[in-house]
Scaffold this active site. Structure first.
Site, short mmCIF file in Angstrom:
data_model
loop_
_atom_site.label_atom_id
_atom_site.label_comp_id
_atom_site.label_asym_id
_atom_site.label_seq_id
_atom_site.Cartn_x
_atom_site.Cartn_y
_atom_site.Cartn_z
N ASP A 41 0.83 -1.23 0.00
CA ASP A 41 0.00 0.00 0.00
C ASP A 41 0.85 1.26 0.00
OD1 ASP A 41 0.66 -0.38 2.73
OD2 ASP A 41 -1.37 0.04 3.47
N LEU A 132 -5.60 -7.63 12.98
CA LEU A 132 -6.85 -7.55 12.21
C LEU A 132 -7.42 -6.14 12.26
CD1 LEU A 132 -8.41 -10.99 13.27
CD2 LEU A 132 -7.09 -10.48 11.21
N SER A 135 -6.96 -0.98 15.60
CA SER A 135 -6.76 0.48 15.65
C SER A 135 -7.44 1.19 14.48
CB SER A 135 -5.29 0.88 15.75
OG SER A 135 -4.44 -0.12 15.37
N ASP A 179 -5.70 -0.41 5.82
CA ASP A 179 -6.56 -0.85 6.92
C ASP A 179 -7.76 0.07 7.09
OD1 ASP A 179 -4.44 -2.53 7.14
OD2 ASP A 179 -3.66 -1.69 9.01
C1 GLA Z 1 -0.22 -2.75 8.38
C2 GLA Z 1 -0.43 -1.31 7.88
C3 GLA Z 1 -0.99 -1.31 6.47
C4 GLA Z 1 -0.18 -2.20 5.54
C5 GLA Z 1 0.05 -3.57 6.16
C6 GLA Z 1 0.96 -4.43 5.35
O1 GLA Z 1 -1.46 -3.38 8.54
O2 GLA Z 1 -1.29 -0.61 8.74
O3 GLA Z 1 -1.05 0.02 5.98
O4 GLA Z 1 1.03 -1.59 5.20
O5 GLA Z 1 0.58 -3.47 7.48
O6 GLA Z 1 0.38 -4.75 4.13
#
Ligand code: GLA
Length: 392
Positions: A41, A132, A135, A179
């Site tokens: 991302d 998961l 936050s 997320d």
């Molecule tokens: C965490 C970060 C996301 C992403 C993932 C890995 O969940 O919050 O933004 O970078 O790691 O894909």
């Protein structure tokens, strides 16, 4: 959704804050699991997460003064935390309230002024530290509550951007957009194929027929703030700068695997080169995987999930013994189409696609082997894909 969490939040609200609970409104925002496209991302690549039916619940009521009072049923030992709208200090020791306070701060920064304070009770059923996105769900939930109560004109996608801003610049965790986006934009039975460079996305139905998703928790707590996550981002940024010069790209997500192979030797540091390899290959793997899923080829999708884990283990180095044991043991079980770590890594969960009639066998075999090799139990969740945030 499990309405007993709403009931418990309402009860705690009456206990802690009393008054007329007729004015209290209840809300929900989901956690997420990412099916493929990990650590892509923040590299301008693609991700493929879905929102879950587990998440964070809240009961909230507007106040007439500028006070903010927070209470979490999950973190009862922290008690009621009181602060005010005049007290937003990024990177302060606010404990868990730095997430909702960060979101309020990010709204104010954009010129959305809350004219009075709030009392909020939180109650969630995402296991803490499971990766998961507890936050992100709390951030999106806070944004959703504020929009509803103060009537701010923002879209769900803005709730994701505001949540990420809060996490990056108030809480000090330099996460990407995945997320918060997954929580804010979730749709029942669909995953989101998101291009993180543009935020263009499409919903893709997750049709698994006689198979299902199983999430397995290592029960090893992972803490992303201050961890190697930010180092990985910096390493990817170094690679990006070099490849921008020699290959004329803007982000690692712009590169095909072939072009990466052509230009990779410009990256002299072997560790940085490995990190970039993962980012490029994983992005292209996500694109291929979504294509396979759309064609109903779950077998191909599963194989790409396995390859994703191997790349995260060997090139990106964000797995850990516990995650590797879960994935390796899953790969051995007949009826498992694919299994990989999900989320940031260093602990947290794996996600597996398992034939429905093999799920019991999967749990037994993986559970026993994990206990034997790691020394304590893992936990299985048969998860469902749910909608984004809502008033409940
Ligand atoms: C965490 C970060 C996301 C992403 C993932 C890995 O969940 O919050 O933004 O970078 O790691 O894909």
């Amino acid at each position: 959704m499990d309405l007993s969490y709403k009931e418990a939040a309402l009860k705690a609200f009456a206990d802690k804050f009393g008054g007329d609970t007729n004015d209290v409104k209840c809300y929900f925002a989901p956690g997420r699991v990412n099916l493929i496209g990990e650590h892509t991302d923040y590299n301008g690549g693609h991700v493929f997460p879905c929102a879950l039916t587990i998440g964070t619940y809240a009961a909230a009521r507007k106040r007439s003064d500028r006070k903010l009072r927070f209470y979490s049923v999950n973190l009862d030992r922290s008690g009621v935390i009181e602060t005010s709208l005049d007290d937003f200090k990024p990177l302060n020791e606010d404990g868990w309230t730095s997430y909702p306070k960060g979101v309020m701060w990010a709204f104010e920064k954009r010129g959305f002024r809350m004219d009075s304070g709030l009392d909020i009770v939180i109650n969630g059923n995402i296991p803490n530290g499971s990766g998961l996105s507890s936050s992100a769900s709390l951030e999106v939930l806070t944004g959703f509550i504020i929009r509803d109560i103060y009537g701010f004109d923002v879209k769900n996608v803005d709730l994701a951007i505001i949540g990420q801003d809060a996490e990056n610049n108030y809480c000090g965790m330099n996460c990407g957009i995945m997320d918060q986006f997954a929580s804010a934009m979730g749709k029942k039975d669909n995953a989101m194929f998101l291009d993180c460079a543009t935020l263009n996305f499409e919903y893709a139905p997750v049709v698994l027929n006689d198979m299902e998703l199983v999430v397995t928790n290592t029960n090893k707590k992972h803490k992303l703030v201050g961890s190697a996550y930010n180092d990985r981002r910096n390493e990817c940024e170094k690679a990006r700068e070099i490849l921008a010069e020699v290959a004329g790209i803007k982000t690692l997500g712009d590169l095909s695997n072939e072009d990466f192979e052509k230009y990779k030797d410009a990256i002299k540091d072997p560790v940085v080169q490995k990190r970039a390899k993962h980012a490029v290959y994983e992005n292209n793997r996500a694109v291929t995987a979504v294509d396979a899923l759309k064609k109903g080829d779950i077998e191909a999708f599963g194989k790409l999930m396995n390859a994703s884990h191997v790349s995260l283990r060997d090139d990106f180095e964000v797995t850990c013994e516990e995650l590797d044991v879960l994935a390796e043991e899953a790969w051995k079980v007949p009826g498992v189409l694919g299994s990989r770590m999900t989320g940031g890594g260093f602990g947290g969960c794996t996600v597996s696609i398992v034939k429905k009639d093999s799920v019991e066998d999967f749990k037994k075999k993986v559970g026993e082997a994990y206990k034997k090799r790691v020394g304590y139990d893992c936990t299985f969740y048969e998860v469902s894909i749910g909608d984004g945030p809502s008033v409940i």
